[in-house]
Design a protein around this motif. Sequence first.
Motif, PDB file in Angstrom:
ATOM      1  N   GLY A  63     -10.831  -2.084 -20.940  1.00 39.09           N
ATOM      2  CA  GLY A  63      -9.412  -2.264 -20.680  1.00 39.09           C
ATOM      3  C   GLY A  63      -8.741  -1.144 -19.917  1.00 39.09           C
ATOM      4  N   THR A  64      -9.530  -0.245 -19.307  1.00 42.31           N
ATOM      5  CA  THR A  64      -8.937   0.861 -18.553  1.00 42.31           C
ATOM      6  C   THR A  64      -9.271   0.734 -17.077  1.00 42.31           C
ATOM      7  OG1 THR A  64     -10.874   2.276 -18.952  1.00 42.31           O
ATOM      8  CG2 THR A  64      -9.041   2.419 -20.511  1.00 42.31           C
ATOM      9  N   ASP A  65      -8.365   1.254 -16.246  1.00 40.19           N
ATOM     10  CA  ASP A  65      -8.559   1.241 -14.796  1.00 40.19           C
ATOM     11  C   ASP A  65      -7.882   2.484 -14.225  1.00 40.19           C
ATOM     12  OD1 ASP A  65      -8.977   0.747 -12.159  1.00 40.19           O
ATOM     13  OD2 ASP A  65      -7.823  -1.116 -12.063  1.00 40.19           O
ATOM     14  N   PRO A  66      -8.646   3.413 -13.662  1.00 43.80           N
ATOM     15  CA  PRO A  66      -8.057   4.670 -13.186  1.00 43.80           C
ATOM     16  C   PRO A  66      -7.440   4.579 -11.791  1.00 43.80           C
ATOM     17  CG  PRO A  66     -10.419   4.730 -12.859  1.00 43.80           C
ATOM     18  CD  PRO A  66     -10.110   3.402 -13.514  1.00 43.80           C
ATOM     19  N   VAL A  67      -7.394   3.386 -11.187  1.00 43.10           N
ATOM     20  CA  VAL A  67      -6.915   3.277  -9.811  1.00 43.10           C
ATOM     21  C   VAL A  67      -5.477   3.775  -9.686  1.00 43.10           C
ATOM     22  CG1 VAL A  67      -6.396   1.693  -7.928  1.00 43.10           C
ATOM     23  CG2 VAL A  67      -8.480   1.387  -9.271  1.00 43.10           C
ATOM     24  N   THR A  68      -4.610   3.332 -10.585  1.00 40.14           N
ATOM     25  CA  THR A  68      -3.206   3.735 -10.513  1.00 40.14           C
ATOM     26  C   THR A  68      -3.060   5.244 -10.655  1.00 40.14           C
ATOM     27  OG1 THR A  68      -2.538   1.607 -11.468  1.00 40.14           O
ATOM     28  CG2 THR A  68      -0.925   3.381 -11.512  1.00 40.14           C
ATOM     29  N   GLN A  69      -3.783   5.829 -11.601  1.00 40.84           N
ATOM     30  CA  GLN A  69      -3.727   7.272 -11.791  1.00 40.84           C
ATOM     31  C   GLN A  69      -4.241   8.008 -10.560  1.00 40.84           C
ATOM     32  OE1 GLN A  69      -5.805   8.307 -15.375  1.00 40.84           O
ATOM     33  NE2 GLN A  69      -4.610   6.934 -16.659  1.00 40.84           N
ATOM     34  N   LEU A  70      -5.317   7.508  -9.983  1.00 38.38           N
ATOM     35  CA  LEU A  70      -5.896   8.172  -8.818  1.00 38.38           C
ATOM     36  C   LEU A  70      -4.951   8.089  -7.619  1.00 38.38           C
ATOM     37  CD1 LEU A  70      -8.262   9.659  -7.575  1.00 38.38           C
ATOM     38  CD2 LEU A  70      -9.316   7.450  -7.054  1.00 38.38           C
ATOM     39  N   LEU A  71      -4.326   6.929  -7.410  1.00 39.63           N
ATOM     40  CA  LEU A  71      -3.375   6.799  -6.310  1.00 39.63           C
ATOM     41  C   LEU A  71      -2.196   7.751  -6.493  1.00 39.63           C
ATOM     42  CD1 LEU A  71      -3.320   2.913  -5.849  1.00 39.63           C
ATOM     43  CD2 LEU A  71      -4.323   4.597  -4.291  1.00 39.63           C
ATOM     44  N   ARG A  72      -1.736   7.869  -7.717  1.00 39.63           N
ATOM     45  CA  ARG A  72      -0.634   8.772  -7.985  1.00 39.63           C
ATOM     46  C   ARG A  72      -1.051  10.226  -7.750  1.00 39.63           C
ATOM     47  NH1 ARG A  72      -0.018   7.676 -13.058  1.00 39.63           N
ATOM     48  NH2 ARG A  72       0.978   5.684 -12.626  1.00 39.63           N
ATOM     49  N   PHE A  73      -2.268  10.570  -8.169  1.00 38.80           N
ATOM     50  CA  PHE A  73      -2.758  11.931  -7.960  1.00 38.80           C
ATOM     51  C   PHE A  73      -2.984  12.215  -6.474  1.00 38.80           C
ATOM     52  CE2 PHE A  73      -6.545  14.644  -7.389  1.00 38.80           C
ATOM     53  CZ  PHE A  73      -6.036  15.838  -7.880  1.00 38.80           C
ATOM     54  N   ALA A  74      -3.530  11.247  -5.734  1.00 34.87           N
ATOM     55  CA  ALA A  74      -3.755  11.441  -4.300  1.00 34.87           C
ATOM     56  C   ALA A  74      -2.433  11.656  -3.560  1.00 34.87           C
ATOM     57  CB  ALA A  74      -4.496  10.234  -3.728  1.00 34.87           C
ATOM     58  N   LYS A  75      -1.411  10.934  -3.976  1.00 37.62           N
ATOM     59  CA  LYS A  75      -0.100  11.103  -3.340  1.00 37.62           C
ATOM     60  C   LYS A  75       0.481  12.467  -3.673  1.00 37.62           C
ATOM     61  CE  LYS A  75       4.363   8.797  -2.799  1.00 37.62           C
ATOM     62  NZ  LYS A  75       5.183   7.624  -3.184  1.00 37.62           N
ATOM     63  N   GLU A  76       0.284  12.899  -4.911  1.00 35.02           N
ATOM     64  CA  GLU A  76       0.771  14.225  -5.306  1.00 35.02           C
ATOM     65  C   GLU A  76       0.004  15.327  -4.578  1.00 35.02           C
ATOM     66  OE1 GLU A  76       0.611  17.093  -9.275  1.00 35.02           O
ATOM     67  OE2 GLU A  76       0.379  14.919  -9.474  1.00 35.02           O
ATOM     68  N   TYR A  77      -1.287  15.094  -4.354  1.00 30.98           N
ATOM     69  CA  TYR A  77      -2.146  16.124  -3.765  1.00 30.98           C
ATOM     70  C   TYR A  77      -1.924  16.264  -2.259  1.00 30.98           C
ATOM     71  CZ  TYR A  77      -6.399  18.979  -3.500  1.00 30.98           C
ATOM     72  OH  TYR A  77      -7.285  20.016  -3.323  1.00 30.98           O
ATOM     73  N   HIS A  78      -1.776  15.117  -1.557  1.00 30.35           N
ATOM     74  CA  HIS A  78      -1.678  15.131  -0.098  1.00 30.35           C
ATOM     75  C   HIS A  78      -0.310  14.683   0.431  1.00 30.35           C
ATOM     76  CE1 HIS A  78      -5.406  16.287   1.913  1.00 30.35           C
ATOM     77  NE2 HIS A  78      -6.056  15.785   0.887  1.00 30.35           N
TER      78      HIS A  78
END
Length: 566
Positions: free
Chosen positions: A350-365
């Motif tokens: 029931g987990t999917d890290p896509v949303t977290q990763l997109l948010r982190f990528a936007k914060e990073y770059h």
Amino acid sequence: MSKEIKLRVEASEENERKIVAARKKYLPMATRGSVMYFVMDELAKLNCMYQFSLHWFMRIFTESVSDMHKPHTRRPRARFPGRSNEFRNLTSSSAKMHIGFRSYLQNMMNTLTDNTYKLVWYALFTEHQLCFSFMLCSSIMRTSDPERDEFSSIGHLAETEWQIFLHCSMLAGMVSAQDRLDNLGGDTWFEQGPNAQWMTENMWKQCLYINTQLSCFALLCRSINTHPIQWESFRNSEEPYHFMKRPFHLLGMDPRQGSPQISRALDSDQHQSEEHRQLLDSIFPWESLTSFQSLILIKILRPECLIATVREFIAEKLGPDFLPSPSVHLRDAFDETDASTPLIFLLSPGTDPVTQLLRFAKEYHGNTDHLETISLGRGQGPIAEELIHKALAQRGRWVFLQNCHLAAYFMPTLQAIVESFRKPGVHIDPNFRLLLSSKSDHTFPISILHEGVKVAVEPPQGLKNKLLTSFGSSGVGEVTERTYMKENVSVSWRRLLFSLCLFNAIIQERNKYGALGWNIPYEFSSSDLEPQSDSEHPLVSSSNCPSKLSANSDILQTLLNPSHSN
């Protein structure tokens, strides 16, 4: 000539003795390193994805020795109103300046333990974190020598006690009644009397076993049969681990912690009688037990308190930093990677890290243009391979391959690609990153698990942890400190945002009750929260007050101003 050779041989032997003496001084560090590695190696029995290579551990070991004053640390959690914006320094005590060789070596061992634990902790699901901490603590205690090892500050654990803790029920069942009688020397207290009827037969057998095998429990069965008040207070204590730290007769004299019946018994006319003095002599001295011996007793008589007691035991021996934590800061895990080291998300149901990763990528770059994602499955392997090769030919590209467990046929190709990153003469852009996600699957290449940085992805448990995750304690929350503290928003907006996060946490937590929580199953997740938080600002801004909300916004008005609901 012969005299010169003799002098050289003697000098060589002297140097060898000095080298051996110096090497022996560092044996505690070598012992700690071997303990850490073999504990990590045992984790693969809990989950096939918990794979750590010796090469990876040697790198951590070398960094801990050469750079002792800069240990890996977890990133502090974000601060919100009412707290200072300055992050608290979470570096361990091992980073303090050392004085003398002993302190230097102790700091080095602490740094190795902290660094290894924190990097392994990224990869562990919450259900396995406590097990890992307990394995680590018990292994350090078992390998320490109280007579020779001056660094065994957390104490020594005898192998006999360890085996009894693990297999007491089985060992007690292997002893016959006649053998128990012979071991007790004909003592009649081996029979389960009226005062011990609250115990199951298996509990009593285990008590008899430790009564005969460990001298510290020599009065256990006698005390249980003759002192019902003492053991009733033990059964009723909310925290038996701390309850046993004080002697029973002191507890009896303290009306706040002991039973009033005990004080009356001590003040009775029979207090000075010979029979009563014999009873006092058979009071079980649980305050003299070591912490682990207390753990054995609680495991037998109060098994429902074992997990909480293990947490207290770990906090006492290693410190609270070695207890399970709710979330991983994605930036910290990302900082441990490089162009040739993939970041692997270990998925729970029931987990999917896509949303977290997109948010982190936007914060990073600042945007997500550099991130390429593809979900693996039938026919997607060649596309993913081409995507990786194109990203390698460009600058600063990230490639995220989702659901690797659905593409077992592609895993050998992926393994070859990752292994080619480290071949001599291969140049890769330093900003390139390969990110993978997979459920626990035996087809996932072990070599990639060895080289990669693993991060367990699972929903937080409990309202508190869910709110901490929503408010950015893991670094990828839906609400960051920058969002919450925006200057152009009112207090009403912040109140509404917090209420929405609390509501989202509650509806997720109700899922544990099955049909009692929701009669129609629905997998609520953080993905439901994000679009709602984005749409709040048009409803409530600094220029809007609750009275101007439309008739369709009664719920929002109640949240913003509860007095209107009366």
